[in-house]
Scaffold this motif. Structure first.
Motif, PDB file in Angstrom:
ATOM      1  N   HIS A 160      45.847  38.777  48.300  1.00 31.70           N
ATOM      2  CA  HIS A 160      46.120  38.846  46.853  1.00 31.70           C
ATOM      3  C   HIS A 160      46.642  37.480  46.411  1.00 31.70           C
ATOM      4  N   ARG A 161      47.117  37.405  45.154  1.00 31.99           N
ATOM      5  CA  ARG A 161      47.412  36.088  44.574  1.00 31.99           C
ATOM      6  C   ARG A 161      48.451  35.298  45.375  1.00 31.99           C
ATOM      7  N   PRO A 202      44.285  37.895  41.980  1.00 28.32           N
ATOM      8  CA  PRO A 202      44.018  36.458  42.104  1.00 28.32           C
ATOM      9  C   PRO A 202      43.095  36.002  40.976  1.00 28.32           C
ATOM     10  N   SER A 203      42.966  34.691  40.811  1.00 29.36           N
ATOM     11  CA  SER A 203      42.046  34.172  39.792  1.00 29.36           C
ATOM     12  C   SER A 203      40.629  34.137  40.373  1.00 29.36           C
ATOM     13  N   GLN A 206      40.304  31.269  42.804  1.00 27.94           N
ATOM     14  CA  GLN A 206      40.916  31.576  44.118  1.00 27.94           C
ATOM     15  C   GLN A 206      39.976  32.441  44.962  1.00 27.94           C
ATOM     16  N   GLN A 351      46.698  38.381  34.467  1.00 28.51           N
ATOM     17  CA  GLN A 351      47.488  38.010  35.646  1.00 28.51           C
ATOM     18  C   GLN A 351      48.876  37.584  35.172  1.00 28.51           C
TER      19      GLN A 351
END
Ligand code: FES
Length: 360
Positions: A160-161, A202-203, A206, A351
């Motif tokens: 994840h982010r 996440p973006s 990413q 986000q």
């Protein structure tokens, strides 16, 4: 035999959620927000019967999971029952709370394989994600015990982010721990993960970088280790064939004995789940309303009904269809052909750097 126009095969796998109790508080946990309480858990004899019935039904592999399965003092007895029934026995553990001595007892009881999750390659971040100080060190210690006992070890990492930029370092850690298989799974947004979606997402950049990195890692370690990777749903164009198709390959038993076609099925309103306290596993697999609800393709609406992929992806995930569109019969909106597909991109763009809601 056929139900709902679908051929009914034997299930291959059983996820036995022995308890929802867990020392960790991972914000991406897919357990339900309303956790089963200890008093409601099936007892040892009931689990032993479930194991025998699963084997009789054709199940080959049982995953002893939770929560943290080792929170149950009778885990050895349940493992023994699974092994006596002829099931391949996989222990899915946080590793927190299992001493070297207990791991040895579990191996003696019949555990064939161990899966340990890691939260990050950096201990401080790993402990923060797990919501448990010292978790990272305990995982490393138990992994060493598992390898010492000669059991095959899978290291599972949920991405994840907060950790996606360290996939390479996490794979290095898994290798150094002696893993024979690595599972890289992007967060699936159900249960606690859905509650924490904005903090975990996440973006797109990413994710694209991570996909490239995983490909490179697979090439680098080809022939040495198996790296399984699950593509992140919200950035995909095609839906996953969730659980290999509803009621086709596997079943889940909750701590209190309800039998579900997938771990998140209870989010779908109106489904009737049968319990192993009242029905045999075979009866539930063949006849329970929840398993029949989305078996096969008869239930499908457009665009799934006339889609060439419907026997391959089964319309994606029923739970996600319900959570994101309000109707479990809709196509999973992850599919680019689904009318609500654009909404998924809007959700992925939300986000927010905020504190986690830990699973407690
Ligand atoms: Fe329930 Fe996908 S999680 S069908």
């Amino acid at each position: 035999m056929s139900t709902n126009g679908a051929t009914l095969n034997a299930p291959l796998g059983l996820l036995a959620e022995l308890t929802h109790r867990c020392p960790l508080g991972c914000p991406y946990c897919s357990n339900p927000l309303a956790l089963d309480q200890r008093e409601a858990e099936l007892d040892t004899a009931a689990w032993a019967r479930v194991m025998r019935e699963a084997a009789g039904l054709g199940v080959l592999q049982v995953h002893l999971s939770g929560g943290e399965p080792a929170a149950r003092r009778d885990l050895e007895q349940i493992a023994k029952a699974a092994r006596s029934a002829g099931l391949y026995c996989n222990l899915i553990t946080s590793a927190v709370g299992i001493t070297a001595q207990r791991m040895e007892a579990l191996a003696d009881a019949g555990i064939d394989h161990v899966q340990i999750s890691i939260q990050d390659s950096e201990p401080q971040s790993a402990d923060h994600i797990a919501g448990y100080k010292g978790a990272s060190g305990r995982k490393r210690a138990l992994a060493a015990e598992v390898v010492k006992l000669g059991l095959p070890l899978t290291i599972n990492m949920v991405v994840h982010r907060a950790n996606i930029s360290r996939i390479g370092a996490m794979v290095d850690l898994a290798l150094s721990l002696g893993a024979s298989r690595i599972e890289i799974a992007h967060v699936q947004y159900y249960g606690w993960a859905l509650k924490n979606r904005a903090a975990l997402m996440p973006s797109r950049e990413q994710v694209e970088q991570a996909v490239k990195e995983v490909e490179a890692l697979r090439e680098q370690h080809c022939g040495r280790i198996v790296i399984d990777a699950v593509v992140p749903d919200y950035y995909a164009r095609f839906p996953k064939p969730c659980v290999g198709g509803w009621g086709r390959r596997s079943l889940n038993v909750t701590p209190a004995g309800r039998v579900l076609p997938c771990h998140a099925a209870e989010v779908i309103p109106g489904l009737e789940f049968w319990n192993v306290r009242e029905h045999s596993l075979a009866d539930i697999w063949r006849n329970s309303p929840a398993f029949s609800a989305f078996r096969g393709t008869e239930w499908m609406a457009e665009p799934c009904r006339s889609c060439a992929m419907k026997e391959k992806d089964f319309g994606g995930c029923r739970c996600q269809a319900f959570l994101l569109t309000g109707d479990a019969r809709n196509a999973d909106p992850i599919c680019h052909l689904a009318p609500q597909h654009a909404h998924v991109a809007e959700l992925a763009a939300m986000q927010i750097d905020t504190a986690y809601h830990y699973r407690r």
